[in-house]
Design a protein around this motif. Structure first.
Motif, PDB file in Angstrom:
ATOM      1  N   PHE A  84      -2.149   0.150   4.159  1.00  0.00           N
ATOM      2  CA  PHE A  84      -0.787   0.590   3.863  1.00  0.00           C
ATOM      3  C   PHE A  84       0.112  -0.615   3.602  1.00  0.00           C
ATOM      4  O   PHE A  84       0.597  -0.820   2.493  1.00  0.00           O
ATOM      5  N   SER A  85       0.310  -1.427   4.626  1.00  0.00           N
ATOM      6  CA  SER A  85       1.216  -2.568   4.470  1.00  0.00           C
ATOM      7  C   SER A  85       0.660  -3.576   3.475  1.00  0.00           C
ATOM      8  O   SER A  85       1.400  -4.091   2.630  1.00  0.00           O
ATOM      9  N   GLY A  86      -0.635  -3.851   3.563  1.00  0.00           N
ATOM     10  CA  GLY A  86      -1.243  -4.818   2.647  1.00  0.00           C
ATOM     11  C   GLY A  86      -1.061  -4.442   1.190  1.00  0.00           C
ATOM     12  O   GLY A  86      -0.699  -5.277   0.356  1.00  0.00           O
ATOM     13  N   SER A  87      -1.281  -3.178   0.862  1.00  0.00           N
ATOM     14  CA  SER A  87      -1.121  -2.750  -0.530  1.00  0.00           C
ATOM     15  C   SER A  87       0.342  -2.832  -0.967  1.00  0.00           C
ATOM     16  O   SER A  87       0.621  -3.181  -2.122  1.00  0.00           O
ATOM     17  N   LEU A  88       1.257  -2.542  -0.064  1.00  0.00           N
ATOM     18  CA  LEU A  88       2.678  -2.630  -0.418  1.00  0.00           C
ATOM     19  C   LEU A  88       3.119  -4.081  -0.598  1.00  0.00           C
ATOM     20  O   LEU A  88       3.945  -4.372  -1.478  1.00  0.00           O
ATOM     21  N   TYR A  89       2.580  -4.996   0.200  1.00  0.00           N
ATOM     22  CA  TYR A  89       2.904  -6.415   0.012  1.00  0.00           C
ATOM     23  C   TYR A  89       2.425  -6.892  -1.366  1.00  0.00           C
ATOM     24  O   TYR A  89       3.172  -7.537  -2.104  1.00  0.00           O
ATOM     25  N   VAL A  90       1.197  -6.566  -1.689  1.00  0.00           N
ATOM     26  CA  VAL A  90       0.642  -7.006  -2.978  1.00  0.00           C
ATOM     27  C   VAL A  90       1.387  -6.333  -4.130  1.00  0.00           C
ATOM     28  O   VAL A  90       1.705  -6.980  -5.133  1.00  0.00           O
ATOM     29  N   LEU A  91       1.702  -5.058  -3.981  1.00  0.00           N
ATOM     30  CA  LEU A  91       2.476  -4.340  -5.004  1.00  0.00           C
ATOM     31  C   LEU A  91       3.829  -5.005  -5.224  1.00  0.00           C
ATOM     32  O   LEU A  91       4.255  -5.219  -6.369  1.00  0.00           O
ATOM     33  N   SER A  92       4.490  -5.365  -4.140  1.00  0.00           N
ATOM     34  CA  SER A  92       5.810  -5.989  -4.238  1.00  0.00           C
ATOM     35  C   SER A  92       5.764  -7.326  -4.967  1.00  0.00           C
ATOM     36  O   SER A  92       6.676  -7.665  -5.719  1.00  0.00           O
ATOM     37  N   LEU A  93       4.721  -8.082  -4.731  1.00  0.00           N
ATOM     38  CA  LEU A  93       4.609  -9.405  -5.344  1.00  0.00           C
ATOM     39  C   LEU A  93       4.084  -9.359  -6.775  1.00  0.00           C
ATOM     40  O   LEU A  93       4.455 -10.184  -7.603  1.00  0.00           O
ATOM     41  N   SER A  94       3.221  -8.389  -7.042  1.00  0.00           N
ATOM     42  CA  SER A  94       2.560  -8.354  -8.355  1.00  0.00           C
ATOM     43  C   SER A  94       3.176  -7.358  -9.324  1.00  0.00           C
ATOM     44  O   SER A  94       3.066  -7.534 -10.530  1.00  0.00           O
ATOM     45  N   GLY A  95       3.773  -6.297  -8.792  1.00  0.00           N
ATOM     46  CA  GLY A  95       4.308  -5.240  -9.648  1.00  0.00           C
ATOM     47  C   GLY A  95       3.231  -4.342 -10.229  1.00  0.00           C
ATOM     48  O   GLY A  95       3.524  -3.479 -11.054  1.00  0.00           O
ATOM     49  N   ILE A  96       1.999  -4.510  -9.798  1.00  0.00           N
ATOM     50  CA  ILE A  96       0.893  -3.676 -10.295  1.00  0.00           C
ATOM     51  C   ILE A  96       0.967  -2.317  -9.604  1.00  0.00           C
ATOM     52  O   ILE A  96       0.574  -2.164  -8.447  1.00  0.00           O
ATOM     53  N   SER A  97       1.468  -1.341 -10.311  1.00  0.00           N
ATOM     54  CA  SER A  97       1.756  -0.042  -9.698  1.00  0.00           C
ATOM     55  C   SER A  97       0.512   0.725  -9.269  1.00  0.00           C
ATOM     56  O   SER A  97       0.599   1.574  -8.384  1.00  0.00           O
ATOM     57  N   VAL A  98      -0.635   0.441  -9.850  1.00  0.00           N
ATOM     58  CA  VAL A  98      -1.850   1.150  -9.461  1.00  0.00           C
ATOM     59  C   VAL A  98      -2.215   0.871  -8.000  1.00  0.00           C
ATOM     60  O   VAL A  98      -2.903   1.671  -7.370  1.00  0.00           O
ATOM     61  N   LEU A  99      -1.713  -0.219  -7.444  1.00  0.00           N
ATOM     62  CA  LEU A  99      -1.966  -0.523  -6.038  1.00  0.00           C
ATOM     63  C   LEU A  99      -1.345   0.515  -5.119  1.00  0.00           C
ATOM     64  O   LEU A  99      -1.779   0.671  -3.975  1.00  0.00           O
ATOM     65  N   GLY A 100      -0.349   1.228  -5.620  1.00  0.00           N
ATOM     66  CA  GLY A 100       0.259   2.297  -4.836  1.00  0.00           C
ATOM     67  C   GLY A 100      -0.722   3.404  -4.507  1.00  0.00           C
ATOM     68  O   GLY A 100      -0.507   4.167  -3.564  1.00  0.00           O
ATOM     69  N   ALA A 101      -1.828   3.474  -5.239  1.00  0.00           N
ATOM     70  CA  ALA A 101      -2.852   4.489  -4.967  1.00  0.00           C
ATOM     71  C   ALA A 101      -3.626   4.177  -3.693  1.00  0.00           C
ATOM     72  O   ALA A 101      -4.223   5.069  -3.092  1.00  0.00           O
TER      73      ALA A 101
END
Length: 125
Positions: A84-101
């Motif tokens: 949960f948190s790990g994917s949101l951290y990476v999403l925030s830094l990268s903007g890769i929206s597929v990580l939200g899955a």
């Protein structure tokens, strides 16, 4: 028990450090929606870090003791932090929206962890 206490304390430390990083280093560098996403990740990491430490205390307690359901609760909360948190951290830094899955996997792990804590309490109280 020792593992969950250390894991909880390390994750609490990381939560504070990552919260400070987000507040001071990301502002003006990433979109506001990603700052909010980062804050959500930090908040959930801290809540579940405290949960891990509670599990450790309960496992060492004569009142509840080391139950397998408590171990499952701890491992599920730890997995939730990573997904949960790990994917949101990476999403925030990268903007890769597929990580939200990936994020809902962590959310389900969090829910399952709390259910296992309830099971442990129901077995002993």
């Amino acid at each position: 028990m020792k593992f969950f206490l250390i894991a909880g304390a390390v994750n609490a430390l990381l939560s504070v450090a990552l919260g400070a990083f987000g507040a001071h280093m990301l502002e003006g560098r990433v979109a506001d929606k990603y700052i909010a996403t980062w804050q959500t990740a930090v908040q959930y990491q801290m809540f579940h870090s405290i949960g891990l430490m509670i599990i450790a205390i309960l496992m060492s307690s004569a009142f509840i003791g080391p139950l397998s359901s408590l171990s499952w609760a701890g491992y599920l909360m730890l997995a939730g932090i990573v997904f949960f948190s790990g994917s949101l951290y990476v999403l925030s830094l990268s903007g890769i929206s597929v990580l939200g899955a990936i994020t809902p996997i962590g959310g389900v792990a969090f829910i399952a962890g709390w259910i296992m804590l309830i099971v442990a309490a129901a077995k002993t109280l």
